[in-house]
Design a protein around this motif. Structure first.
Motif, mmCIF file in Angstrom:
data_model
loop_
_atom_site.group_PDB
_atom_site.id
_atom_site.type_symbol
_atom_site.label_atom_id
_atom_site.label_comp_id
_atom_site.label_asym_id
_atom_site.label_seq_id
_atom_site.Cartn_x
_atom_site.Cartn_y
_atom_site.Cartn_z
ATOM 1 N N ALA A 82 2.164 -13.790 19.518
ATOM 2 C CA ALA A 82 1.461 -14.738 18.659
ATOM 3 C C ALA A 82 1.738 -14.489 17.182
ATOM 4 O O ALA A 82 1.662 -15.417 16.375
ATOM 5 C CB ALA A 82 -0.036 -14.684 18.935
ATOM 6 N N VAL A 83 2.087 -13.262 16.826
ATOM 7 C CA VAL A 83 2.440 -12.970 15.425
ATOM 8 C C VAL A 83 3.625 -13.833 15.000
ATOM 9 O O VAL A 83 3.670 -14.348 13.881
ATOM 10 C CB VAL A 83 2.766 -11.467 15.237
ATOM 11 C CG1 VAL A 83 3.337 -11.196 13.861
ATOM 12 C CG2 VAL A 83 1.532 -10.617 15.492
ATOM 13 N N PHE A 84 4.557 -14.028 15.889
ATOM 14 C CA PHE A 84 5.737 -14.828 15.584
ATOM 15 C C PHE A 84 5.467 -16.316 15.778
ATOM 16 O O PHE A 84 5.941 -17.153 15.011
ATOM 17 C CB PHE A 84 6.918 -14.356 16.433
ATOM 18 C CG PHE A 84 7.171 -12.887 16.248
ATOM 19 C CD1 PHE A 84 7.862 -12.431 15.146
ATOM 20 C CD2 PHE A 84 6.653 -11.954 17.138
ATOM 21 C CE1 PHE A 84 8.062 -11.072 14.935
ATOM 22 C CE2 PHE A 84 6.851 -10.592 16.948
ATOM 23 C CZ PHE A 84 7.550 -10.150 15.839
ATOM 24 N N SER A 85 4.700 -16.631 16.787
ATOM 25 C CA SER A 85 4.357 -18.020 17.062
ATOM 26 C C SER A 85 3.594 -18.656 15.904
ATOM 27 O O SER A 85 3.841 -19.800 15.543
ATOM 28 C CB SER A 85 3.529 -18.108 18.350
ATOM 29 O OG SER A 85 3.197 -19.432 18.645
ATOM 30 N N VAL A 86 2.674 -17.904 15.294
ATOM 31 C CA VAL A 86 1.893 -18.460 14.196
ATOM 32 C C VAL A 86 2.788 -18.767 12.990
ATOM 33 O O VAL A 86 2.551 -19.731 12.268
ATOM 34 C CB VAL A 86 0.704 -17.547 13.802
ATOM 35 C CG1 VAL A 86 1.150 -16.314 13.027
ATOM 36 C CG2 VAL A 86 -0.337 -18.318 13.020
ATOM 37 N N VAL A 87 3.820 -17.985 12.795
ATOM 38 C CA VAL A 87 4.763 -18.264 11.701
ATOM 39 C C VAL A 87 5.433 -19.620 11.931
ATOM 40 O O VAL A 87 5.540 -20.436 11.012
ATOM 41 C CB VAL A 87 5.815 -17.140 11.565
ATOM 42 C CG1 VAL A 87 6.903 -17.533 10.588
ATOM 43 C CG2 VAL A 87 5.155 -15.842 11.137
ATOM 44 N N GLY A 88 5.871 -19.865 13.153
ATOM 45 C CA GLY A 88 6.486 -21.153 13.470
ATOM 46 C C GLY A 88 5.508 -22.297 13.336
ATOM 47 O O GLY A 88 5.841 -23.365 12.800
ATOM 48 N N ALA A 89 4.274 -22.105 13.811
ATOM 49 C CA ALA A 89 3.270 -23.160 13.748
ATOM 50 C C ALA A 89 2.927 -23.519 12.293
ATOM 51 O O ALA A 89 2.854 -24.696 11.933
ATOM 52 C CB ALA A 89 2.013 -22.720 14.493
ATOM 53 N N VAL A 90 2.741 -22.506 11.470
ATOM 54 C CA VAL A 90 2.391 -22.740 10.062
ATOM 55 C C VAL A 90 3.573 -23.369 9.316
ATOM 56 O O VAL A 90 3.394 -24.278 8.502
ATOM 57 C CB VAL A 90 1.960 -21.419 9.394
ATOM 58 C CG1 VAL A 90 1.903 -21.546 7.898
ATOM 59 C CG2 VAL A 90 0.616 -20.982 9.930
ATOM 60 N N THR A 91 4.762 -22.897 9.607
ATOM 61 C CA THR A 91 5.945 -23.417 8.914
ATOM 62 C C THR A 91 6.152 -24.890 9.205
ATOM 63 O O THR A 91 6.338 -25.687 8.279
ATOM 64 C CB THR A 91 7.201 -22.614 9.309
ATOM 65 O OG1 THR A 91 6.988 -21.246 8.959
ATOM 66 C CG2 THR A 91 8.424 -23.138 8.596
#
Length: 140
Positions: A126-135
Motif C-alpha cells: 500500500a505504500v507504493f499503491s498510495v503513491v500511484g493513487a495520489v499521483t
C-alpha cells in the motif's frame, strides 16, 4: 461563498488506476511476502501511518490548488483522502486475492497466520499503491 468541492466518481476512478498500476508488481513479489512474515504489528502500524502521511501530503501538501477545508468531508476528514486510503489498501488486497498470492506464497501456514501475514503484506504494498493513487488523482 465557501462551497465545498464534491468528490466525484471520476476522481476515485483515477485513483484506482494509479493504485492498481503501482500495487501489481509488489503483490506478486516473493520478497514482499517474506518481509511480511518477519514483521510485527508495530511495523504494520508504522506502514499504515506512512501510507496516511503520503496520501495526505500528496493530496494537500504537493497540490497548492487543493484545500482540505474546502473539500467534502465525513466527520471532518476529506472524502478524497478517505477514498485514496480505501483505494491504496483495497487495490492491493483485491490483487492479492485475485492472483491467489496468499496461497502461493504462504500455503504452508494455517489460515489465521496466513491472514495476518497477508494484512502485513498489504501494508507494505500500500505504500507504493498510495503513491500511484495520489499521483493520478493530482495529474488528472
Amino acid at each position: 461563498m465557501n462551497e465545498r468541492r464534491k468528490h466525484k466518481l471520476a476522481d476515485t476512478a483515477q485513483q484506482i488506476v494509479g493504485g492498481f498500476l503501482l500495487a501489481g508488481p509488489f503483490v506478486v513479489t516473493e520478497e514482499v511476502w517474506s518481509l511480511a512474515q518477519n514483521m510485527t504489528p508495530i511495523h504494520s502500524i508504522g506502514l499504515v501511518g506512512a501510507v496516511m502521511a503520503i496520501g495526505y501530503g500528496g493530496l494537500y501538501g504537493a497540490d497548492n490548488d487543493r484545500d482540505p477545508q474546502r473539500e467534502a468531508a465525513i466527520v471532518g476528514v476529506p472524502v478524497r483522502f478517505i477514498s485514496v486510503l480505501i483505494v491504496a489498501f483495497g487495490s492491493v488486497g483485491a490483487l492479492a486475492v485475485a492472483v491467489t498470492a496468499p496461497t502461493v506464497f504462504l500455503g504452508d501456514l494455517d489460515p489465521a497466520a496466513r491472514a495476518g501475514v497477508t494484512l502485513r503484506a498489504i501494508s507494505i504494498a500500500a505504500v507504493f499503491s498510495v503513491v500511484g493513487a495520489v499521483t493520478t488523482d493530482s495529474l488528472f
